[in-house]
Design an enzyme around this catalytic site. Sequence first.
Site, PDB file in Angstrom:
ATOM      1  N   CYS A  58     -89.093  50.461 -52.607  1.00  0.00           N
ATOM      2  CA  CYS A  58     -89.721  49.985 -51.796  1.00  0.00           C
ATOM      3  C   CYS A  58     -89.388  51.677 -50.757  1.00  0.00           C
ATOM      4  O   CYS A  58     -89.969  52.456 -51.043  1.00  0.00           O
ATOM      5  CB  CYS A  58     -88.499  49.358 -50.938  1.00  0.00           C
ATOM      6  N   HIS A  64     -88.917  44.827 -55.346  1.00  0.00           N
ATOM      7  CA  HIS A  64     -87.408  44.390 -54.896  1.00  0.00           C
ATOM      8  C   HIS A  64     -86.203  43.802 -55.768  1.00  0.00           C
ATOM      9  O   HIS A  64     -85.887  42.351 -55.964  1.00  0.00           O
ATOM     10  CB  HIS A  64     -86.823  43.912 -53.649  1.00  0.00           C
ATOM     11  N   GLU A  76     -83.266  43.968 -56.020  1.00  0.00           N
ATOM     12  CA  GLU A  76     -81.455  43.600 -55.337  1.00  0.00           C
ATOM     13  C   GLU A  76     -81.740  41.627 -55.392  1.00  0.00           C
ATOM     14  O   GLU A  76     -80.874  41.373 -55.199  1.00  0.00           O
ATOM     15  CB  GLU A  76     -82.113  44.480 -54.657  1.00  0.00           C
TER      16      GLU A  76
END
Lengths: 89, 237
Positions: free
Chosen positions: B87, B203, B205
Amino acid sequence: MPRFVARVLIRPKAEIRDPQGEAISGALRSLGHEIADVRTGKEILVSFDAADERAARDEAARMGDELLANPVIESYAVEVEAVRTEAHA
Amino acid sequence: MTRVAILRYPGTWSERDFQHALSLVEGIATEIVWHAECDLRGFDAAIVPGGFSYGDYLRAGAIAKLSPGTKELRRFADEGGAVLGSCNGFQILCEAGLLPGALVRNASLEYRCDWIHVRIESDRTPFTTGLRRQVLRMPIGHGEGRWVADPDTLAAVEAAGQVVFRYTDAAGAATADANPNGALANIAGVSNRAGNVVGLMPHPERCAEALLGGTDGYRIIANLAKAPHGTAAAVYR
């Protein structure tokens, strides 16, 4: 040294689609304006002291290359103007 | 043990999410590193997380590229260290010239917060080993994620196998409907020529455990435990 204001005009390159410009086009047409195209950009004014106009222009171009514009997506133009300030009057 | 540095700039907000996600992988030790005091000697990999570094002022990532942390990141990458930007981290790596292209305003002008699919196009990176042709489901959250480049750069990136992630539908077809931001050629993530630096808009994570609705991100970050050690770090150990 005299004071200058550099006006750095930044535009998306012609091949980069400008969705902000497209949205503004649509809004202007909704108001009845017959427009062909809208492109958006930004203007950055930088005030600084330089030996002369040429030195001010070179300095502003370095700022454009190093930070103010991203050459992958943007082009820029610089206009330089001398200003009178109290300190320099 | 793979040692992973997670960079934090002013405005970074995904560093603790990455630290948590990486804590789920056996064999990885992490440390959050403040950008101004960034020393990557002794680390095997570095993560540049998402957020709004320096408020996204001027352009997303434009001011972070001047930070001492980015300078250290460049040195680390030049020596072969594994670097992943997600990002805003992807935006920073492009602004810094560590990755090709640039990320601009979504074609829709809307901030997109959604689950999307990407197909892994290259396994020649430390993060995608063994994942080629797999379709992963991951979340995105961005307003400026449309990857663009001039035609020559796009052709060179495609020819060199530097496209790592491409937006697709669930079946792996790169359709216009599956492209959440108007990115050129549905590109969601790219690598440098060597393959050790990777950036992507999604993302990983945020989808590393079932509680969060998906585990495909784990498959990316878990690769770090198998990454060759001592690439950059070997010089200093």
